[in-house]
Motif scaffolding. Sequence first.
Motif, PDB file in Angstrom:
ATOM      1  N   HIS A  31       0.830  -1.206   0.000  1.00 20.18           N
ATOM      2  CA  HIS A  31       0.000   0.000   0.000  1.00 20.18           C
ATOM      3  C   HIS A  31       0.867   1.260   0.000  1.00 20.18           C
ATOM      4  N   LEU A  32       2.018   1.211   0.635  1.00 20.14           N
ATOM      5  CA  LEU A  32       2.930   2.357   0.606  1.00 20.14           C
ATOM      6  C   LEU A  32       3.385   2.646  -0.820  1.00 20.14           C
ATOM      7  N   ILE A  33       3.651   1.596  -1.578  1.00 22.26           N
ATOM      8  CA  ILE A  33       4.046   1.772  -2.976  1.00 22.26           C
ATOM      9  C   ILE A  33       2.875   2.305  -3.799  1.00 22.26           C
ATOM     10  N   LYS A  34       1.679   1.781  -3.545  1.00 21.13           N
ATOM     11  CA  LYS A  34       0.494   2.266  -4.259  1.00 21.13           C
ATOM     12  C   LYS A  34       0.205   3.732  -3.915  1.00 21.13           C
ATOM     13  N   PHE A  35       0.462   4.098  -2.667  1.00 21.36           N
ATOM     14  CA  PHE A  35       0.322   5.495  -2.240  1.00 21.36           C
ATOM     15  C   PHE A  35       1.280   6.373  -3.031  1.00 21.36           C
ATOM     16  N   ALA A  36       2.514   5.926  -3.165  1.00 26.40           N
ATOM     17  CA  ALA A  36       3.497   6.674  -3.953  1.00 26.40           C
ATOM     18  C   ALA A  36       3.054   6.758  -5.415  1.00 26.40           C
ATOM     19  N   ASN A  37       2.530   5.670  -5.948  1.00 28.07           N
ATOM     20  CA  ASN A  37       2.053   5.674  -7.331  1.00 28.07           C
ATOM     21  C   ASN A  37       0.960   6.716  -7.532  1.00 28.07           C
ATOM     22  N   LYS A  38       0.029   6.771  -6.576  1.00 35.56           N
ATOM     23  CA  LYS A  38      -1.100   7.691  -6.684  1.00 35.56           C
ATOM     24  C   LYS A  38      -0.620   9.135  -6.734  1.00 35.56           C
ATOM     25  N   LEU A  39       0.457   9.425  -6.015  1.00 34.77           N
ATOM     26  CA  LEU A  39       1.000  10.783  -5.983  1.00 34.77           C
ATOM     27  C   LEU A  39       2.095  10.991  -7.020  1.00 34.77           C
ATOM     28  N   LYS A  40       2.236   9.978  -7.918  1.00 36.72           N
ATOM     29  CA  LYS A  40       3.226  10.048  -9.010  1.00 36.72           C
ATOM     30  C   LYS A  40       4.660  10.209  -8.475  1.00 36.72           C
ATOM     31  N   ILE A  41       4.936   9.526  -7.386  1.00 40.05           N
ATOM     32  CA  ILE A  41       6.272   9.524  -6.789  1.00 40.05           C
ATOM     33  C   ILE A  41       7.004   8.271  -7.275  1.00 40.05           C
ATOM     34  N   LYS A  42       8.074   8.468  -8.012  1.00 35.01           N
ATOM     35  CA  LYS A  42       8.816   7.326  -8.559  1.00 35.01           C
ATOM     36  C   LYS A  42       9.739   6.694  -7.527  1.00 35.01           C
ATOM     37  N   LYS A  43      10.376   7.530  -6.698  1.00 37.61           N
ATOM     38  CA  LYS A  43      11.268   7.022  -5.653  1.00 37.61           C
ATOM     39  C   LYS A  43      11.120   7.897  -4.420  1.00 37.61           C
ATOM     40  N   ALA A  44      11.302   7.281  -3.263  1.00 32.70           N
ATOM     41  CA  ALA A  44      11.188   8.046  -2.022  1.00 32.70           C
ATOM     42  C   ALA A  44      12.074   7.432  -0.955  1.00 32.70           C
ATOM     43  N   VAL A  45      12.419   8.261   0.022  1.00 29.52           N
ATOM     44  CA  VAL A  45      13.055   7.781   1.243  1.00 29.52           C
ATOM     45  C   VAL A  45      11.936   7.503   2.245  1.00 29.52           C
ATOM     46  N   PHE A  46      11.925   6.306   2.802  1.00 29.65           N
ATOM     47  CA  PHE A  46      10.907   5.923   3.775  1.00 29.65           C
ATOM     48  C   PHE A  46      11.538   5.919   5.167  1.00 29.65           C
ATOM     49  N   ILE A  47      10.863   6.599   6.104  1.00 33.70           N
ATOM     50  CA  ILE A  47      11.384   6.749   7.465  1.00 33.70           C
ATOM     51  C   ILE A  47      10.353   6.231   8.456  1.00 33.70           C
ATOM     52  N   GLY A  48      10.787   5.404   9.418  1.00 35.17           N
ATOM     53  CA  GLY A  48       9.852   4.887  10.410  1.00 35.17           C
ATOM     54  C   GLY A  48      10.568   4.282  11.595  1.00 35.17           C
ATOM     55  N   ASN A  49       9.791   3.858  12.595  1.00 37.53           N
ATOM     56  CA  ASN A  49      10.374   3.294  13.809  1.00 37.53           C
ATOM     57  C   ASN A  49       9.615   2.055  14.254  1.00 37.53           C
ATOM     58  N   ALA A  50      10.173   1.356  15.231  1.00 40.17           N
ATOM     59  CA  ALA A  50       9.519   0.237  15.917  1.00 40.17           C
ATOM     60  C   ALA A  50       8.977  -0.797  14.927  1.00 40.17           C
ATOM     61  N   SER A  51       7.693  -1.181  15.091  1.00 37.71           N
ATOM     62  CA  SER A  51       7.145  -2.292  14.316  1.00 37.71           C
ATOM     63  C   SER A  51       7.185  -2.056  12.817  1.00 37.71           C
ATOM     64  N   VAL A  52       7.080  -0.805  12.392  1.00 39.33           N
ATOM     65  CA  VAL A  52       7.040  -0.534  10.956  1.00 39.33           C
ATOM     66  C   VAL A  52       8.416  -0.716  10.313  1.00 39.33           C
ATOM     67  N   SER A  53       9.440  -0.998  11.116  1.00 39.84           N
ATOM     68  CA  SER A  53      10.741  -1.369  10.554  1.00 39.84           C
ATOM     69  C   SER A  53      10.587  -2.578   9.635  1.00 39.84           C
ATOM     70  N   ALA A  54       9.615  -3.435   9.926  1.00 36.73           N
ATOM     71  CA  ALA A  54       9.362  -4.592   9.071  1.00 36.73           C
ATOM     72  C   ALA A  54       8.921  -4.147   7.678  1.00 36.73           C
ATOM     73  N   GLU A  55       8.027  -3.160   7.619  1.00 35.18           N
ATOM     74  CA  GLU A  55       7.588  -2.643   6.313  1.00 35.18           C
ATOM     75  C   GLU A  55       8.739  -1.989   5.558  1.00 35.18           C
TER      76      GLU A  55
END
Length: 332
Positions: free
Chosen positions: A84-108
Amino acid sequence: MQSQTSEKEYSSKTINVDGLQTHYLDFGGQGLNVILVHSEGWDAYTYKNFGPLLTENNRVLAITRIGYGTSEIGGYDVKSQGNHLIKFANKLKIKKAVFIGNASVSAELTYLAENFPERVAGIVYLNGLSVQWVEENYKDPFKSSEMFLRASPSSNSKTNFVVINEARRIYRPKHYKYDSVKIEVPALAIVNRNGRQGSEKGLGALVFIGSPFMEDVRNEIPPSRTKDLLNRIADDPKFRGELITNIKDSVARNYFLKLANDTIMQKKAYKYHTQFTYPATLEAQEKLKTAFGKNLQLAKINVNQIVGYEYRDSPELIIKPINEFLKQINSD
């Protein structure tokens, strides 16, 4: 130190992503795309004060994951959340991004780095090498990790912990199973002065009841809201009792009522953790470091323990290495 952010510094928006209404905050800025991803218990607003600190030369967004806050329910498993994070980027026409997060979302974040390297400009692990997928967490005969999570389910999730946990516990990164897997994505991990999280020996279930077995762990937490809360749990029996009796999940509530008054049970849980889960965690961290190889940078902060919420409580500790990392990606 916590800075205050005006709503003028971000816009709250909702878009339809693959049939699911998805909420996010737009902090503005231009240049490298940066997407902030919250862990369990929160939504995009957890980054409302941190996002503006990253907007120089970057376009910064914070997403509310599906199934949390005002975003609609989707799959809670790591694969569905990551996709869904990739689909979110697609919707906003973002080809590449830096993803930042903590704790459990480290898995994503790890899932994205392994499966969508062409879409990931970089990864930032806000609380070191958090290896949520360690199998010993699920083999624990005392169910310490499971009960700890059941006792503090996400206030922003739209379903209960049991559903979330069952969905997420199946995830294992490719590099965890196969040593030959290499991750070709730049990554930054915020770590303590020794290059670790510093909390590896900590057992959440014992911390939650103020167990004396966790006194050393609590003492090493830097001044923060988290430390204040844990010290109060340990020092104030009445407060600790109220906290336990207010647990909504009846299974977890009964578990902690017993654990808080059973020092033998505490000792056994602590022994299992130190003999099995702790070394397995260190091994998993080394596997992650090996998979990233030279692509991984460790930003050592002069503290004994990384809490993971420095972005909220003391951003001055971490903002410099993160901005330097982003500048480096921008210049490549």
